[in-house]
Write an enzyme that holds these catalytic residues in place. Sequence first.
Site, PDB file in Angstrom:
ATOM      1  N   PRO A  83       0.823  -1.206   0.000  1.00  0.00           N
ATOM      2  CA  PRO A  83       0.000   0.000   0.000  1.00  0.00           C
ATOM      3  C   PRO A  83       0.861   1.261   0.000  1.00  0.00           C
ATOM      4  O   PRO A  83       2.041   1.192   0.348  1.00  0.00           O
ATOM      5  CB  PRO A  83      -0.793  -0.095   1.312  1.00  0.00           C
ATOM      6  CG  PRO A  83      -0.574  -1.455   1.837  1.00  0.00           C
ATOM      7  CD  PRO A  83       0.643  -2.012   1.208  1.00  0.00           C
ATOM      8  N   PRO A  84       0.308   2.392  -0.385  1.00  0.00           N
ATOM      9  CA  PRO A  84       1.085   3.631  -0.417  1.00  0.00           C
ATOM     10  C   PRO A  84       1.641   3.976   0.962  1.00  0.00           C
ATOM     11  O   PRO A  84       0.990   3.736   1.972  1.00  0.00           O
ATOM     12  CB  PRO A  84       0.063   4.691  -0.842  1.00  0.00           C
ATOM     13  CG  PRO A  84      -1.084   3.959  -1.395  1.00  0.00           C
ATOM     14  CD  PRO A  84      -1.073   2.589  -0.811  1.00  0.00           C
ATOM     15  N   THR A 109       9.765   3.043  -1.616  1.00  0.00           N
ATOM     16  CA  THR A 109      10.809   3.895  -2.173  1.00  0.00           C
ATOM     17  C   THR A 109      12.000   3.946  -1.222  1.00  0.00           C
ATOM     18  O   THR A 109      13.160   3.865  -1.637  1.00  0.00           O
ATOM     19  CB  THR A 109      10.255   5.305  -2.422  1.00  0.00           C
ATOM     20  OG1 THR A 109       9.053   5.197  -3.169  1.00  0.00           O
ATOM     21  CG2 THR A 109      11.232   6.147  -3.188  1.00  0.00           C
ATOM     22  N   HIS A 167     -24.516   4.715  18.641  1.00  0.00           N
ATOM     23  CA  HIS A 167     -23.338   3.967  18.169  1.00  0.00           C
ATOM     24  C   HIS A 167     -22.535   3.449  19.362  1.00  0.00           C
ATOM     25  O   HIS A 167     -22.108   2.291  19.388  1.00  0.00           O
ATOM     26  CB  HIS A 167     -22.413   4.877  17.362  1.00  0.00           C
ATOM     27  CG  HIS A 167     -22.941   5.278  16.016  1.00  0.00           C
ATOM     28  ND1 HIS A 167     -23.454   4.379  15.125  1.00  0.00           N
ATOM     29  CD2 HIS A 167     -22.972   6.495  15.392  1.00  0.00           C
ATOM     30  CE1 HIS A 167     -23.812   5.027  14.011  1.00  0.00           C
ATOM     31  NE2 HIS A 167     -23.534   6.302  14.155  1.00  0.00           N
ATOM     32  N   THR A 224       4.184   2.748   2.624  1.00  0.00           N
ATOM     33  CA  THR A 224       4.756   1.728   3.500  1.00  0.00           C
ATOM     34  C   THR A 224       6.278   1.680   3.393  1.00  0.00           C
ATOM     35  O   THR A 224       6.902   0.810   3.992  1.00  0.00           O
ATOM     36  CB  THR A 224       4.188   0.337   3.173  1.00  0.00           C
ATOM     37  OG1 THR A 224       4.197   0.166   1.765  1.00  0.00           O
ATOM     38  CG2 THR A 224       2.780   0.195   3.689  1.00  0.00           C
ATOM     39  N   GLY A 225       6.865   2.552   2.632  1.00  0.00           N
ATOM     40  CA  GLY A 225       8.327   2.621   2.611  1.00  0.00           C
ATOM     41  C   GLY A 225       8.974   1.876   1.464  1.00  0.00           C
ATOM     42  O   GLY A 225      10.127   1.484   1.549  1.00  0.00           O
ATOM     43  N   HIS A 282     -27.475  10.311  18.653  1.00  0.00           N
ATOM     44  CA  HIS A 282     -26.968   9.549  17.508  1.00  0.00           C
ATOM     45  C   HIS A 282     -25.647   8.863  17.869  1.00  0.00           C
ATOM     46  O   HIS A 282     -25.524   7.643  17.758  1.00  0.00           O
ATOM     47  CB  HIS A 282     -26.782  10.502  16.313  1.00  0.00           C
ATOM     48  CG  HIS A 282     -26.252   9.852  15.075  1.00  0.00           C
ATOM     49  ND1 HIS A 282     -27.019   9.642  13.953  1.00  0.00           N
ATOM     50  CD2 HIS A 282     -25.035   9.347  14.788  1.00  0.00           C
ATOM     51  CE1 HIS A 282     -26.297   9.049  13.025  1.00  0.00           C
ATOM     52  NE2 HIS A 282     -25.077   8.857  13.503  1.00  0.00           N
ATOM     53  N   GLU A 283     -24.701   9.652  18.341  1.00  0.00           N
ATOM     54  CA  GLU A 283     -23.409   9.064  18.706  1.00  0.00           C
ATOM     55  C   GLU A 283     -23.577   8.128  19.901  1.00  0.00           C
ATOM     56  O   GLU A 283     -22.919   7.094  19.977  1.00  0.00           O
ATOM     57  CB  GLU A 283     -22.381  10.153  19.025  1.00  0.00           C
ATOM     58  CG  GLU A 283     -22.036  11.065  17.845  1.00  0.00           C
ATOM     59  CD  GLU A 283     -21.595  10.310  16.604  1.00  0.00           C
ATOM     60  OE1 GLU A 283     -20.937   9.254  16.752  1.00  0.00           O
ATOM     61  OE2 GLU A 283     -21.919  10.756  15.477  1.00  0.00           O
TER      62      GLU A 283
HETATM   63  P1  ADP Z   1       5.987   4.289  -0.696  1.00  0.00           P
HETATM   64  O1  ADP Z   1       7.039   4.449  -1.724  1.00  0.00           O
HETATM   65  O2  ADP Z   1       5.794   2.875  -0.255  1.00  0.00           O
HETATM   66  O3  ADP Z   1       4.689   4.937  -1.032  1.00  0.00           O
HETATM   67  P2  ADP Z   1       7.804   5.853   0.821  1.00  0.00           P
HETATM   68  O4  ADP Z   1       8.977   4.991   0.730  1.00  0.00           O
HETATM   69  O5  ADP Z   1       7.772   7.023  -0.081  1.00  0.00           O
HETATM   70  O6  ADP Z   1       6.471   5.022   0.627  1.00  0.00           O
HETATM   71  O7  ADP Z   1       7.630   6.290   2.337  1.00  0.00           O
HETATM   72  C1  ADP Z   1       7.152   7.556   2.697  1.00  0.00           C
HETATM   73  C2  ADP Z   1       7.741   7.995   4.006  1.00  0.00           C
HETATM   74  O8  ADP Z   1       7.225   7.235   5.086  1.00  0.00           O
HETATM   75  C3  ADP Z   1       9.230   7.815   4.083  1.00  0.00           C
HETATM   76  O9  ADP Z   1       9.900   8.900   3.566  1.00  0.00           O
HETATM   77  C4  ADP Z   1       9.468   7.667   5.575  1.00  0.00           C
HETATM   78  O10 ADP Z   1       9.595   8.931   6.183  1.00  0.00           O
HETATM   79  C5  ADP Z   1       8.204   7.037   6.066  1.00  0.00           C
HETATM   80  N1  ADP Z   1       8.358   5.592   6.267  1.00  0.00           N
HETATM   81  C6  ADP Z   1       7.669   4.622   5.640  1.00  0.00           C
HETATM   82  N2  ADP Z   1       8.035   3.397   6.073  1.00  0.00           N
HETATM   83  C7  ADP Z   1       8.994   3.596   6.987  1.00  0.00           C
HETATM   84  C8  ADP Z   1       9.791   2.717   7.800  1.00  0.00           C
HETATM   85  N3  ADP Z   1       9.654   1.389   7.754  1.00  0.00           N
HETATM   86  N4  ADP Z   1      10.686   3.274   8.622  1.00  0.00           N
HETATM   87  C9  ADP Z   1      10.831   4.605   8.679  1.00  0.00           C
HETATM   88  N5  ADP Z   1      10.136   5.476   7.952  1.00  0.00           N
HETATM   89  C10 ADP Z   1       9.210   4.994   7.115  1.00  0.00           C
HETATM   90 ZN    ZN Z   2     -23.478   7.828  12.738  1.00  0.00          ZN
HETATM   91 MG    MG Z   3       6.923   5.581  -3.374  1.00  0.00          MG
END
Ligand code: ADP
Ligand code: ZN
Ligand code: MG
Length: 607
Positions: free
Chosen positions: A193-194, A199, A418, A196-197, A414-415
């Site tokens: 997922p986006p 890159t 829930h 998650t590190g 309402h809340e």
């Molecule tokens: P992706 O490419 O998976 O979308 P990125 O690598 O760009 O995500 O991660 C975005 C930022 O999230 C990184 O620059 C870092 O600051 C933080 N991050 C994500 N995963 C980690 C991790 N395992 N440890 C430390 N920082 C993390």
């Molecule tokens: Zn509600």
């Molecule tokens: Mg990325």
Amino acid sequence: MPKWAIWALVAVAAALIIGPRLWPTTTATKVTYTEFLELVDNGEVQSVTINNLSNVISGELRDGSSFETTGATALSDADEQLLKEKGVDYDYVTPTGNFFTDLIPLLLPFFLIMGFFLWMQRRAMGQAGNIMSIGRSKAKNYDADKPSTTFADVAGYAGVKQEIKEVVDFLKMPERFKEIGARVPKGILLVGPPGTGKTLFARAVAGEAGVGFLSVTGSDFMEMFVGVGASRVRDLFQQAAKMGRAIIFVDEIDSIGRKRGAGLGGGHDEREQTLNQMLAEMDGFEATEGIVVMAATNRPDILDPALLRPGRFDRQIIVPLPEVEERLAILKVHSAGKRMGNDVDLDTMAKATPGMSGADLANLVNEAALFAVRRGSTHIERIDFENARDRVVLGASRESLILNAEEKRATAYHEGGHAVLATVLPHSDPLHKVTILPRGMALGVTWTLPEERHTYSREYFEDVICKAMGGRVAEMVVFGHLNSGAANDLEQSTNIARRMVREWGMSDKVGPMAFAGQQQVFLGEDLMTSGREYSDETARVIDEEISRILHEQEKRARALLEKHRKGLDLVAQALLDQETIDGALVSRLVQQGLGEPEKVSENSPKL
Ligand code: ADP
Ligand code: ZN
Ligand code: MG
């Protein structure tokens, strides 16, 4: 012609035009016109010259010194008479100036036009140059001597590190692998997922191995012209070959790597050519050369199968959302070097942030720091983290939104509905907090903390739907009428019910059959297969089942809230008094409403 030459020319011209005005060359004494006439009258003046243009009258005295004054264009008759009487030699001149000062006003427009044309030509050439070099890759070349990111910067993910370690070893000493005849995967696909590190991981591999890092984003290949992407790919691999050992990193590869010939409107020429070139290049180099291609995507399902076959991206490494220990490690990495108060408990924070990615957590720490600054504190305290989490999870609080008393009461019930259901339902996620302070788009929020879980039971989903119905049912039970505030709850529960029936086989009538969700044609699925593949009869049964589930849960919610009517009143009152209450209080109030002795329910976390 060098650039400064133009500026030098301009400067010289300016000096020639302005200079004489600033530094008058005459040393003549200034006199007034009256003094001049007196001098003439006294017979001291030898000769005068009258400038026709500037009306300056300059003259010489009999003692040899010179003077200057300003008069009219032509001397008055009386004055002329006087000059004649006193025998002054006088003359009118129209100055021609010196050669340069005359020439420059004439030449200036000429120079300007020339300059303009030169500039235009230069620009045109620049553009042509850009077109010529459009195929050159925009790859960033990271200095191999100074790898900055290492595995230490990536918190947690021991498993992923273990898998990827092999690549680092290979890049460090490809000869060793070659000698034995081992083949290291050419391509590694990081899937997750986006945020998650992914890159970060690719950089860390280059950093650990101390090799060059060529990074491009899939969309960098896409240009206006067909074939440009392909030539960029070629260039990228050539550049990597020049560097010897290197990592080529293609971020967001799904933007070029989509299934070919799929989607609306047939293929996309440019994308397919780029992808074909990528495939050809990946086959083109020997695995022992010391080049590893890494790519990242969060949509592996839409990638072209040809990309994933052995010899290309044959190794897929999943980078999932972090688990609780990993979240703790990530929080630690990002709070290192920040001034943290003693009461900050990252452990609790990690437990309270399920579903957050590394990027979310990094953002959370930063938000906490911002809250600390706003508070004027020198350290980041626990309260800052809590504010930051509330903000990240629930959206910014909207203090400016003023509810009238009636709306407030409706929101509280309402809340409260829930919250009471979250407390009494056996399979519900534990209740964390309830608030009737408007946040984000909502007028109030009931916040449960999902446990770390990867599969969910049918009972769990039924409870989620029942809890979602709680808000609307509470309003009905108490006020006898409905409000528009429950739209979101209904949408959420209908979605879950639909998936229960269509995807998870959780309806007895429909049985163990899956009807794939809405196919996303735009993301590269085939248009042909995404149509409906069941009969009208089945469609009717599906609709009936969805409706049955929703109605059943609404009935259940009503029964439960009627049973806990006193508790609901108490919770709503507590919300009106305190605006935000925690799960423990709700469960105490529910007990109290039943008239039972007070005891703390296990279903409320101690956060
Ligand atoms: P992706 O490419 O998976 O979308 P990125 O690598 O760009 O995500 O991660 C975005 C930022 O999230 C990184 O620059 C870092 O600051 C933080 N991050 C994500 N995963 C980690 C991790 N395992 N440890 C430390 N920082 C993390
Ligand atoms: Zn509600
Ligand atoms: Mg990325």
